[in-house]
Design a protein around this motif. Structure first.
Motif, short mmCIF file in Angstrom:
data_model
loop_
_atom_site.label_atom_id
_atom_site.label_comp_id
_atom_site.label_asym_id
_atom_site.label_seq_id
_atom_site.Cartn_x
_atom_site.Cartn_y
_atom_site.Cartn_z
N GLY A 128 57.07 -0.19 83.93
CA GLY A 128 57.11 -1.65 83.96
C GLY A 128 57.71 -2.09 85.29
N THR A 129 58.55 -3.11 85.25
CA THR A 129 59.20 -3.58 86.47
C THR A 129 60.43 -2.72 86.73
N VAL A 130 60.56 -2.24 87.97
CA VAL A 130 61.69 -1.40 88.37
C VAL A 130 62.61 -2.23 89.26
N TYR A 131 63.90 -2.21 88.91
CA TYR A 131 64.93 -2.88 89.69
C TYR A 131 65.84 -1.79 90.25
N ASN A 132 65.87 -1.63 91.57
CA ASN A 132 66.69 -0.57 92.15
C ASN A 132 67.13 -0.92 93.56
N THR A 133 68.13 -0.21 94.04
CA THR A 133 68.61 -0.39 95.41
C THR A 133 68.52 0.90 96.22
#
Length: 163
Positions: free
Chosen positions: A117-122
């Motif tokens: 799905g949507t990936v949120y990462n730094t």
């Protein structure tokens, strides 16, 4: 049961690029607004140049202030990707949550349309993959894989004792 993590963009090469991009407007400000020569034979108007500089410095500021915050307790998972979004998910709405190695999903930040799905990462390639009861999926990157695994184990134990 409490988990907290705050991540930001700390990659040296990213900041080298951003600082390099930020130097161009500084040189331009000196040449065009102080010396009066501008860049090249046909410099842009002062107004357009100032807008350009503000956009460049704004981009750098966004990276400076951008944070990925994750908080987990026995009731919910809270994720904030400052300055873009906030997400709260109650555990009762989660079908599955597990730590995965998501590899490289085309960069860092917010990635749409991945198998998670949507990936949120730094940075990195580990994250908490969440599948909701309604079928939606998303992933929150983590640098604290071991600590997060302990929280998931505690949550599983807590849920079993409540049944």
């Amino acid at each position: 049961m409490v988990f907290k993590e705050e991540q930001k963009f700390t990659q040296w090469w990213l900041w080298l690029i951003l600082i390099g991009i930020g130097i161009l407007p500084i040189i331009g400000i000196y040449n065009q607004l102080i010396v009066g020569d501008g860049f090249g034979n046909d410099p842009m108007s002062d107004f357009i140049f100032i807008v350009f500089c503000l956009l460049i410095f704004g981009l750098i500021a966004v990276f400076w202030f951008m944070r990925l915050k994750t908080e987990i307790d026995q009731n919910e998972i809270r994720m904030t990707f400052i300055p873009f979004l906030k997400k709260r998910v109650n555990w009762k709405d989660i079908k599955n949550a597990e730590i995965v190695n998501y590899g490289f999903v085309g960069g860092w930040g917010i990635r749409l349309g991945t198998k998670y799905g949507t990936v949120y990462n730094t940075k990195g390639n580990k994250g908490l993959a969440i599948e909701l009861l309604n079928g939606k999926k998303f992933l929150i990157g983590t640098q604290k894989e071991t600590e997060l695994n302990k929280i998931l184990d505690k949550k599983a134990t807590w849920q079993q004792t409540r049944k």
